[in-house]
Design an enzyme around this catalytic site. Structure first.
Site, PDB file in Angstrom:
ATOM      1  N   ALA A 235       0.799  -1.226   0.000  1.00 15.04           N
ATOM      2  CA  ALA A 235       0.000   0.000   0.000  1.00 15.04           C
ATOM      3  C   ALA A 235       0.834   1.279   0.000  1.00 15.04           C
ATOM      4  CB  ALA A 235      -0.971  -0.012   1.187  1.00 15.04           C
TER       5      ALA A 235
ATOM      6  N   ASP B  97      -5.225   3.348  -2.581  1.00 16.56           N
ATOM      7  CA  ASP B  97      -3.952   4.064  -2.477  1.00 16.56           C
ATOM      8  C   ASP B  97      -3.870   5.179  -3.521  1.00 16.56           C
ATOM      9  OD1 ASP B  97      -2.985   2.186  -0.456  1.00 16.56           O
ATOM     10  OD2 ASP B  97      -2.907   0.769  -2.129  1.00 16.56           O
TER      11      ASP B  97
END
Length: 278
Positions: A6, A228
């Site tokens: 992430a 993200d």
């Protein structure tokens, strides 16, 4: 294999949108490390704080996809290099130009060393006027719910920007209604809360206004990394001083584009592609 993680996806997404972006973390000395390092080089992400830890393998996540679009994760993280960042090796000078520090809850879930590293980089960034962007990114495969709530709390209180999914917002506040959850998170001290709702779009809350951004109709191939990209687009909009409604539409579009390609970073949008969708 695809480069992933992430925080790494966020760093690449921020760079593609035009922000100066750097990554803090650790890898082993193996093919997966070289894959990630090369991607950072290609994307222009500053990897001077990417450590190589002897004796550890690079962290790996396996993703299984169901026909309804849901995913199941299998992680090799806890005993991998990702959780072995050498805290004393972090360079304070790196943080002199940091305006935003983005942290992921999945990083905090690795082990106590990783949490201590997160506390250290937060301290270094804040001492220089940097702001915290926090994505809870709760993974029950890594951390029990009760423990996650305890671990996340000081970062929620320190964050200027909180970016949960609707399910995470409910987990963190107890409110099923997204707007009520957003206001509860603002009460912890955040300036802006952006709640991701997948195909339904997003809800953004500040102390003064609430904006609901609709979703975009796209062909979903792989949702991994969409949040993200959404997060990076939020930071971009804040850096430009945009109005909340514009940030909401921009971030929602960036997240939508991310699901159109196989691979966590492969669908990371450019500024041109987001503007085209808008």
């Amino acid at each position: 294999p695809f480069p992933s993680g992430a925080p790494a996806i966020f760093a690449v997404a921020a760079a593609r949108l035009g922000l100066d972006s750097g990554f803090i973390g650790a890898v082993g000395a193996d093919a997966f490390a070289r894959l990630l390092q090369e991607r950072f080089r290609q994307e222009g992400v500053d990897a001077t704080q990417l450590q190589s830890v002897p004796g550890y393998a690079t962290a790996v996540a396996f993703v299984a996809y169901a026909g309804d679009g849901s995913r199941e994760f299998v992680f090799h993280l806890r005993h991998a290099a990702a959780g072995a960042v050498a805290i004393d090796a972090l360079e304070p000078a790196f943080f002199d130009r940091v305006q935003w520090l983005h942290l992921s809850g999945s990083t905090l879930a690795l082990n106590e060393n990783s949490r201590e590293a997160a506390r250290r980089v937060l301290s270094l960034a804040q001492a220089r006027g940097g702001l915290l962007s926090f994505d809870p990114n709760f993974r029950p495969e890594l951390l029990a719910q009760a423990e996650a709530l305890t671990i996340f709390e000081p970062f929620l209180e320190a964050a200027a920007l909180i970016l949960p999914t609707a399910a995470e917002a409910q987990l963190l506040t107890g409110f099923e209604d997204a707007e009520a959850a957003g206001r509860a998170l603002l009460a912890r001290g955040a300036r802006l809360v952006g709640i991701k709702r997948g195909a339904a779009g997003a809800i953004f809350c500040t102390a003064d206004e609430v904006v609901r951004a609709p979703g975009y109709a796209v062909a979903e191939v792989d949702a991994t990394g969409a949040g993200d990209c959404f997060n990076a687009a939020c930071v971009w909009g804040l850096q430009q001083g945009w109005a909340l409604e514009k940030i909401a539409r921009f971030a929602t579009a960036a997240g939508a584009l991310a699901v159109t390609r196989q691979g966590p970073m492969e669908g990371v949008p450019t500024m041109a592609s987001v503007l085209k969708l808008l």
